[in-house]
Design a protein around this motif. Sequence first.
Motif, PDB file in Angstrom:
ATOM      1  N   GLU A 196       5.754  -5.575  -1.528  1.00  0.00           N
ATOM      2  CA  GLU A 196       6.668  -5.439  -0.395  1.00  0.00           C
ATOM      3  C   GLU A 196       6.276  -6.364   0.756  1.00  0.00           C
ATOM      4  O   GLU A 196       7.126  -7.012   1.372  1.00  0.00           O
ATOM      5  CB  GLU A 196       6.681  -3.986   0.077  1.00  0.00           C
ATOM      6  N   THR A 197       4.975  -6.436   1.042  1.00  0.00           N
ATOM      7  CA  THR A 197       4.505  -7.216   2.186  1.00  0.00           C
ATOM      8  C   THR A 197       4.099  -8.638   1.803  1.00  0.00           C
ATOM      9  O   THR A 197       4.046  -9.513   2.662  1.00  0.00           O
ATOM     10  CB  THR A 197       3.287  -6.534   2.829  1.00  0.00           C
ATOM     11  N   ARG A 198       3.741  -8.815   0.508  1.00  0.00           N
ATOM     12  CA  ARG A 198       3.234 -10.096  -0.008  1.00  0.00           C
ATOM     13  C   ARG A 198       1.934 -10.513   0.678  1.00  0.00           C
ATOM     14  O   ARG A 198       1.575 -11.701   0.666  1.00  0.00           O
ATOM     15  CB  ARG A 198       4.284 -11.202   0.135  1.00  0.00           C
ATOM     16  N   ARG A 199       1.224  -9.573   1.226  1.00  0.00           N
ATOM     17  CA  ARG A 199      -0.033  -9.866   1.895  1.00  0.00           C
ATOM     18  C   ARG A 199      -1.197  -9.759   0.921  1.00  0.00           C
ATOM     19  O   ARG A 199      -1.282  -8.824   0.119  1.00  0.00           O
ATOM     20  CB  ARG A 199      -0.257  -8.912   3.063  1.00  0.00           C
ATOM     21  N   ALA A 200      -2.112 -10.718   1.006  1.00  0.00           N
ATOM     22  CA  ALA A 200      -3.246 -10.771   0.081  1.00  0.00           C
ATOM     23  C   ALA A 200      -4.101  -9.511   0.166  1.00  0.00           C
ATOM     24  O   ALA A 200      -4.634  -9.035  -0.854  1.00  0.00           O
ATOM     25  CB  ALA A 200      -4.093 -12.002   0.376  1.00  0.00           C
ATOM     26  N   LEU A 201      -4.231  -8.948   1.376  1.00  0.00           N
ATOM     27  CA  LEU A 201      -5.089  -7.773   1.561  1.00  0.00           C
ATOM     28  C   LEU A 201      -4.631  -6.598   0.705  1.00  0.00           C
ATOM     29  O   LEU A 201      -5.464  -5.874   0.139  1.00  0.00           O
ATOM     30  CB  LEU A 201      -5.099  -7.377   3.042  1.00  0.00           C
ATOM     31  N   TRP A 202      -3.325  -6.400   0.577  1.00  0.00           N
ATOM     32  CA  TRP A 202      -2.824  -5.300  -0.243  1.00  0.00           C
ATOM     33  C   TRP A 202      -3.084  -5.560  -1.722  1.00  0.00           C
ATOM     34  O   TRP A 202      -3.404  -4.631  -2.475  1.00  0.00           O
ATOM     35  CB  TRP A 202      -1.335  -5.078   0.015  1.00  0.00           C
ATOM     36  N   PHE A 203      -2.941  -6.800  -2.165  1.00  0.00           N
ATOM     37  CA  PHE A 203      -3.259  -7.127  -3.557  1.00  0.00           C
ATOM     38  C   PHE A 203      -4.747  -6.890  -3.838  1.00  0.00           C
ATOM     39  O   PHE A 203      -5.121  -6.390  -4.899  1.00  0.00           O
ATOM     40  CB  PHE A 203      -2.893  -8.588  -3.872  1.00  0.00           C
ATOM     41  N   VAL A 204      -5.600  -7.243  -2.882  1.00  0.00           N
ATOM     42  CA  VAL A 204      -7.038  -7.025  -3.043  1.00  0.00           C
ATOM     43  C   VAL A 204      -7.343  -5.529  -3.126  1.00  0.00           C
ATOM     44  O   VAL A 204      -8.119  -5.083  -3.974  1.00  0.00           O
ATOM     45  CB  VAL A 204      -7.810  -7.680  -1.877  1.00  0.00           C
ATOM     46  N   ALA A 205      -6.715  -4.743  -2.253  1.00  0.00           N
ATOM     47  CA  ALA A 205      -6.930  -3.292  -2.276  1.00  0.00           C
ATOM     48  C   ALA A 205      -6.469  -2.690  -3.599  1.00  0.00           C
ATOM     49  O   ALA A 205      -7.154  -1.834  -4.179  1.00  0.00           O
ATOM     50  CB  ALA A 205      -6.197  -2.638  -1.101  1.00  0.00           C
ATOM     51  N   ALA A 206      -5.309  -3.137  -4.088  1.00  0.00           N
ATOM     52  CA  ALA A 206      -4.800  -2.629  -5.365  1.00  0.00           C
ATOM     53  C   ALA A 206      -5.737  -3.014  -6.502  1.00  0.00           C
ATOM     54  O   ALA A 206      -6.013  -2.209  -7.402  1.00  0.00           O
ATOM     55  CB  ALA A 206      -3.396  -3.186  -5.621  1.00  0.00           C
ATOM     56  N   GLY A 207      -6.255  -4.252  -6.478  1.00  0.00           N
ATOM     57  CA  GLY A 207      -7.179  -4.687  -7.522  1.00  0.00           C
ATOM     58  C   GLY A 207      -8.478  -3.906  -7.498  1.00  0.00           C
ATOM     59  O   GLY A 207      -9.023  -3.550  -8.554  1.00  0.00           O
ATOM     60  N   ALA A 208      -8.988  -3.630  -6.297  1.00  0.00           N
ATOM     61  CA  ALA A 208     -10.218  -2.835  -6.192  1.00  0.00           C
ATOM     62  C   ALA A 208     -10.001  -1.427  -6.756  1.00  0.00           C
ATOM     63  O   ALA A 208     -10.850  -0.888  -7.476  1.00  0.00           O
ATOM     64  CB  ALA A 208     -10.673  -2.767  -4.741  1.00  0.00           C
ATOM     65  N   ALA A 209      -8.848  -0.826  -6.436  1.00  0.00           N
ATOM     66  CA  ALA A 209      -8.537   0.504  -6.969  1.00  0.00           C
ATOM     67  C   ALA A 209      -8.420   0.470  -8.488  1.00  0.00           C
ATOM     68  O   ALA A 209      -8.860   1.391  -9.178  1.00  0.00           O
ATOM     69  CB  ALA A 209      -7.243   1.029  -6.352  1.00  0.00           C
ATOM     70  N   CYS A 210      -7.837  -0.611  -9.021  1.00  0.00           N
ATOM     71  CA  CYS A 210      -7.717  -0.728 -10.475  1.00  0.00           C
ATOM     72  C   CYS A 210      -9.088  -0.923 -11.116  1.00  0.00           C
ATOM     73  O   CYS A 210      -9.337  -0.460 -12.236  1.00  0.00           O
ATOM     74  CB  CYS A 210      -6.794  -1.899 -10.827  1.00  0.00           C
ATOM     75  N   GLY A 211     -10.002  -1.611 -10.417  1.00  0.00           N
ATOM     76  CA  GLY A 211     -11.364  -1.725 -10.918  1.00  0.00           C
ATOM     77  C   GLY A 211     -12.044  -0.376 -10.998  1.00  0.00           C
ATOM     78  O   GLY A 211     -12.750  -0.068 -11.971  1.00  0.00           O
ATOM     79  N   ILE A 212     -11.809   0.473  -9.995  1.00  0.00           N
ATOM     80  CA  ILE A 212     -12.418   1.804  -9.986  1.00  0.00           C
ATOM     81  C   ILE A 212     -11.885   2.650 -11.137  1.00  0.00           C
ATOM     82  O   ILE A 212     -12.651   3.315 -11.845  1.00  0.00           O
ATOM     83  CB  ILE A 212     -12.168   2.497  -8.633  1.00  0.00           C
ATOM     84  N   ILE A 213     -10.571   2.634 -11.347  1.00  0.00           N
ATOM     85  CA  ILE A 213     -10.027   3.452 -12.442  1.00  0.00           C
ATOM     86  C   ILE A 213     -10.471   2.903 -13.804  1.00  0.00           C
ATOM     87  O   ILE A 213     -10.666   3.653 -14.756  1.00  0.00           O
ATOM     88  CB  ILE A 213      -8.481   3.545 -12.354  1.00  0.00           C
ATOM     89  N   SER A 214     -10.699   1.588 -13.889  1.00  0.00           N
ATOM     90  CA  SER A 214     -11.187   1.006 -15.141  1.00  0.00           C
ATOM     91  C   SER A 214     -12.630   1.405 -15.410  1.00  0.00           C
ATOM     92  O   SER A 214     -13.076   1.381 -16.565  1.00  0.00           O
ATOM     93  CB  SER A 214     -11.067  -0.523 -15.099  1.00  0.00           C
TER      94      SER A 214
END
Length: 489
Positions: A196-214
Amino acid sequence: MALQGAGRTRLALGAIFVLALLVRAAVGYMARGHGEMEGLADRYQEEAYALAAGYGAVRPLATRPPEVNLIRLADSLEARGAKLTPRTAPPIHRALWRPSTMHPPGYAVFLLGIYRLLGEPLIPKAKVVQVLLDAASILLVYSIGKRFAGRTVGLLAATAAALSAPAAFLATSRVADSLCPALYVLVFWLSVRALETRRALWFVAAGAACGIISLMRPDYLVYPPFLFLGALLFLRQPLAAIRGTAFFAAAMFLVLLPWGLRNQRVFGTFTVSSTCGWAGLYQTIGQFKNPYGIVFSDALMDALARDAGFDSFDDPAANSYFKGKFLAIVRENPAFLAGEALRRIPMAVAPMYRWGYVNAHYEAGHGFYDYLAREGLSTGQAVRRHPRELLLAYWDRLLSGAISLGLFVASVAFLVAERRRWRTAVLLLLPYATIVLTHLGYNMGARFLAPALFCQLVVAAYWIVRLSGSEPVTLWEPGRPPSVGPARA
């Protein structure tokens, strides 16, 4: 008026949160303390205690009696007002222990954190935290529903998620799967914010969360390609999709990097998942009757590994052995594996979730895998020969399977009805599609699909609002808010 609407929404969300807690408490009570994959539950706890004792991510050899019963030791220390630490733990002979690599360390680290912060009894306190996190994730379900189709859809989806007995059962289990529904909702919510925002910070946060669930389950390692597909469809700009996915993947990799380096150090292979992946692929052939005599059983996999000279099937050294056996079948009969993948589709369309009911007939050995192991029967043969026993053993799961089928039909109808906004519709169902496509070639279990229930519940809420005619509902498009009635807060 807007402030009053916002106040009513906060009040409704508070009530939904309390409802979620009550449902999870009731399901946990009904399950009598049991949960998904009870056979692995003690193992996670033992690994957490091994970390607390300073032994590291290790476990005793399966072929030798354990030097230390860590669960009993923790209990005895608790009775004396002490905790398990490197000072209170006895020394061990390292030759009698081996690296623990059956699962990534996420849930063991979670239990370690609970133990250090809250102490004993570990499992009840961990379950309380799990339930609180799961109930809190329902607020994100509201946000997702509101973003895609408006406030009313969000509230209905959150209510359905609060009432979801399968989700409640998983949240009250003592395995890594218990945290996956809440984390998967978080990953998707962050991904939507990023798109929605196309901001890098949100992509980084989503990737970090996906790393945790992995680090809880390695199934989610395949999420970045699906996110890229969603970004490509939704943003319609290849460079923007590549850039966002690159930020996501980089953050995810950084979270997983310590685990990969640890594996490189202790057994010479850099892997951010598990060392029994090939054993899992080989074992999953036994999900159905097959010409190779493989049965879906950890005990039989252990026996096979020990006959080949390994400690157990999750021994890191056994991975190459099972890789060779699985690839031999791939080379010999690739069509067979493709056929098995097709046979898993019904299990994805109508997963038969467990929801806390302790079925005495199932526990007595009248499940499909029991008949496969005991009598060599395929699913169809078992139904024909033991219809009554199977009905009694599975009536609770058949009930949830019927609901699951209804959710699948609603999802397909949603894609058809919203074909003009099909990109947004596909994005909403991406969590479900990701898990289904991931597990078609592996093990299609209902517990793997449970974390994706939330997006199907949003779709169900969409249909309730649309068919009731209470207010118009229009699916969200990039750069435009959803057009849903006058009362959106």
